[in-house]
Scaffold this motif. Structure first.
Motif, mmCIF file in Angstrom:
data_model
loop_
_atom_site.group_PDB
_atom_site.id
_atom_site.type_symbol
_atom_site.label_atom_id
_atom_site.label_comp_id
_atom_site.label_asym_id
_atom_site.label_seq_id
_atom_site.Cartn_x
_atom_site.Cartn_y
_atom_site.Cartn_z
ATOM 1 N N ILE A 162 5.314 2.110 27.053
ATOM 2 C CA ILE A 162 5.153 2.754 28.360
ATOM 3 C C ILE A 162 4.095 2.013 29.162
ATOM 4 C CG2 ILE A 162 4.451 4.866 29.539
ATOM 5 C CD1 ILE A 162 5.611 6.443 27.259
ATOM 6 N N VAL A 163 4.478 1.590 30.354
ATOM 7 C CA VAL A 163 3.586 0.877 31.270
ATOM 8 C C VAL A 163 3.638 1.597 32.614
ATOM 9 C CG1 VAL A 163 3.895 -1.338 30.117
ATOM 10 C CG2 VAL A 163 5.456 -0.665 31.961
ATOM 11 N N PRO A 164 2.668 1.363 33.502
ATOM 12 C CA PRO A 164 2.720 1.991 34.826
ATOM 13 C C PRO A 164 4.055 1.731 35.516
ATOM 14 C CG PRO A 164 0.578 0.983 34.481
ATOM 15 C CD PRO A 164 1.425 0.591 33.311
ATOM 16 N N GLY A 165 4.646 2.792 36.010
ATOM 17 C CA GLY A 165 5.949 2.706 36.658
ATOM 18 C C GLY A 165 7.100 3.101 35.761
ATOM 19 N N ASN A 229 -2.305 8.849 26.855
ATOM 20 C CA ASN A 229 -1.768 10.008 27.559
ATOM 21 C C ASN A 229 -0.570 9.525 28.361
ATOM 22 O OD1 ASN A 229 -1.484 11.899 30.034
ATOM 23 N ND2 ASN A 229 -2.805 13.056 28.638
ATOM 24 N N PRO A 230 0.597 10.140 28.188
ATOM 25 C CA PRO A 230 1.801 9.618 28.855
ATOM 26 C C PRO A 230 1.715 9.636 30.377
ATOM 27 C CG PRO A 230 2.224 11.762 27.848
ATOM 28 C CD PRO A 230 0.897 11.311 27.348
ATOM 29 N N LEU A 231 1.001 10.594 30.944
ATOM 30 C CA LEU A 231 0.885 10.644 32.401
ATOM 31 C C LEU A 231 0.067 9.470 32.916
ATOM 32 C CD1 LEU A 231 0.224 14.466 32.943
ATOM 33 C CD2 LEU A 231 2.395 13.231 33.117
ATOM 34 N N ARG A 232 -1.047 9.209 32.280
ATOM 35 C CA ARG A 232 -1.890 8.100 32.713
ATOM 36 C C ARG A 232 -1.201 6.763 32.455
ATOM 37 N NH1 ARG A 232 -6.205 4.678 31.263
ATOM 38 N NH2 ARG A 232 -7.920 4.717 32.772
ATOM 39 N N ALA A 233 -0.574 6.627 31.292
ATOM 40 C CA ALA A 233 0.059 5.358 30.942
ATOM 41 C C ALA A 233 1.200 5.007 31.888
ATOM 42 C CB ALA A 233 0.571 5.419 29.506
ATOM 43 N N SER A 234 1.941 6.013 32.334
ATOM 44 C CA SER A 234 3.080 5.759 33.214
ATOM 45 C C SER A 234 2.731 5.890 34.693
ATOM 46 C CB SER A 234 4.218 6.733 32.881
ATOM 47 O OG SER A 234 3.813 8.075 33.112
ATOM 48 N N GLY A 235 1.509 6.333 34.993
ATOM 49 C CA GLY A 235 1.129 6.532 36.387
ATOM 50 C C GLY A 235 1.809 7.720 37.025
ATOM 51 N N THR A 236 2.183 8.715 36.229
ATOM 52 C CA THR A 236 2.865 9.902 36.744
ATOM 53 C C THR A 236 1.852 10.902 37.271
ATOM 54 O OG1 THR A 236 4.632 9.614 35.125
ATOM 55 C CG2 THR A 236 4.457 11.770 36.172
#
Length: 409
Positions: A162-165, A229-236
């Motif tokens: 998982i990366v930003p975006g 944290n999936p939200l931070r990692a994906s920028g959600t």
């Protein structure tokens, strides 16, 4: 205990809350009877949904027994789900395996005392024993816990990708798969294989919601510790996360409506109303400011760059609202309305059974937290079985005619 479905007597009529408590205590005592007192640490609020769904599908009611007084019930006895019941055993198996995975995750992140090698070793061995115990109990009810273990193992691999975006749903997929498998197996045990497909969808949506809400609650703490944290990692951002939760909740309601149930009252109260309340609660608290000065990294969503440790909600004394008109109590945006009053002894602490309300005799049914959609409504509207049902999607409503409410609304 952990989990997102945490009803209390201030939001649920007495009979439904008693039924929920019977499943929770039944899960706890099944873990004790099958695997010893230490296994009771794996008790969680969401695991009992499995036994609730199984009982709701059965033609004959589940097996109950009388339990001795317990400190977590205010030293009162209770009628609880029998340890020999297949629903309690399946819930125990799933709880053990998922608790083992959660423990290993904490060990990998070196959380708290687990930074000490000796403690980490003990926790790792405990997780191994729980996984083995869960597999044995799962085999006894015909459930292969391998799908749960595979989901836990796959989680770490997916998180690294998982990366930003990227879509945050990449991180929720293992949880969705694990919960879907457990929910679907209740249809097999109940002798209703036709329900398996719909329950798989219910499980997927519930797993998605649970994972996202956990990410929102842990966001600041994860960032402070440098944990994934999936939200931070994906920028959600929070807005997108809430949209995903609301969409999943809508899908869950539609899927649950397709499940053939003998008695859908408790299942709907937990999966429809209480899950909705959990979404409201989590995102309301996430938007509240914190006195802790916290500045996460540049990849943080805008909504999450200012809050620090998420605050706990205020818990007023429920008796202060018993004879107070809704207009006098203040609305959702009113910081007053009795919301900042200190909690009474033994009531209101966000610990133990459903905010500790299960430990008290407060049954006024009138108090509602600020995030509740029915904060300004009367008791008759708040009661699950007498309020206008918003979840029937225009179809026949079978949850508003039950005789479960004894509050004389």
């Amino acid at each position: 205990m952990f989990g997102i479905v945490r009803p209390c007597r201030h939001r649920m009529c007495d009979n439904l809350h008693t039924a929920w408590l019977g499943h929770l205590c039944g899960l706890c005592l099944t873990l004790r009877d099958e695997h010893g007192h230490r296994a009771r640490l794996a008790t969680n609020y969401d695991g009992l949904l499995i036994s609730v769904l199984l009982e709701a599908q059965r033609v004959a009611p589940a097996r109950y027994r009388r339990a001795a007084p317990c400190a977590l019930r205010g030293f009162q006895g209770a009628s609880v789900l029998s340890s020999a019941d297949s629903g309690a055993r399946l819930a125990a198996a799933v709880s053990l395996v998922l608790a083992a995975g959660k423990t290993r995750d904490h060990v990998a992140d070196r959380d708290g005392a687990l930074r000490v090698a000796a403690f980490a070793g003990v926790a790792g061995r405990l997780a191994d024993r729980w996984a083995e115990a869960g597999a044995r109990t799962g085999d006894a009810v015909g459930f292969d816990t391998g799908v749960l273990l595979d989901a836990v193992a796959r989680q770490t691999t997916l998180e690294r990708a998982i990366v930003p975006g990227a879509s945050v749903l990449l991180a929720t997929e293992p949880t969705e798969t694990a919960v879907a498998a457990a929910f679907a197996h209740t249809a097999i045990l109940a002798g209703r294989p036709g329900n398996a497909e719909a329950l798989t969808e219910v499980g997927r949506y519930f797993g998605r919601i649970a994972h996202l809400l956990d990410a929102v609650e842990d966001y600041a703490d994860d960032d402070a510790r440098g944990a994934f944290n999936p939200l931070r990692a994906s920028g959600t951002g929070l807005a997108e996360a809430r949209r995903l939760c609301e969409d999943a909740h809508h899908g869950l309601r539609l899927a649950l409506a397709e499940v053939e149930l003998r008695d859908r009252t408790l299942a709907r109260a937990l999966l429809v109303r209480e899950v909705g309340d959990a979404i409201d609660r989590t995102f309301t608290l996430a938007h509240q400011p914190s006195p802790v000065d916290f500045r996460p990294g540049p990849s943080a969503p805008p909504e999450l760059r200012t809050p620090g440790q998420l605050p706990r909600p205020p818990y007023p004394h429920p008796e202060s609202h018993r004879h107070t008109a809704p207009a006098e109590r203040g609305g959702d945006g009113d910081p007053g309305g009795g919301g900042t009053a200190p909690p009474p002894d033994g009531c209101g602490a966000p610990l133990l059974l459903g905010g500790a309300c299960a430990l008290t005799t407060c049954t006024c049914g009138l108090w509602q937290p600020r995030w509740s959609r029915t904060r300004r409504e009367t008791c008759s509207h708040r009661c699950w079985c007498t309020r206008a049902c918003h979840s029937c999607d225009g179809g026949a409503c079978d949850c508003c005619t039950c005789a479960c409410c004894a509050c004389d609304c």
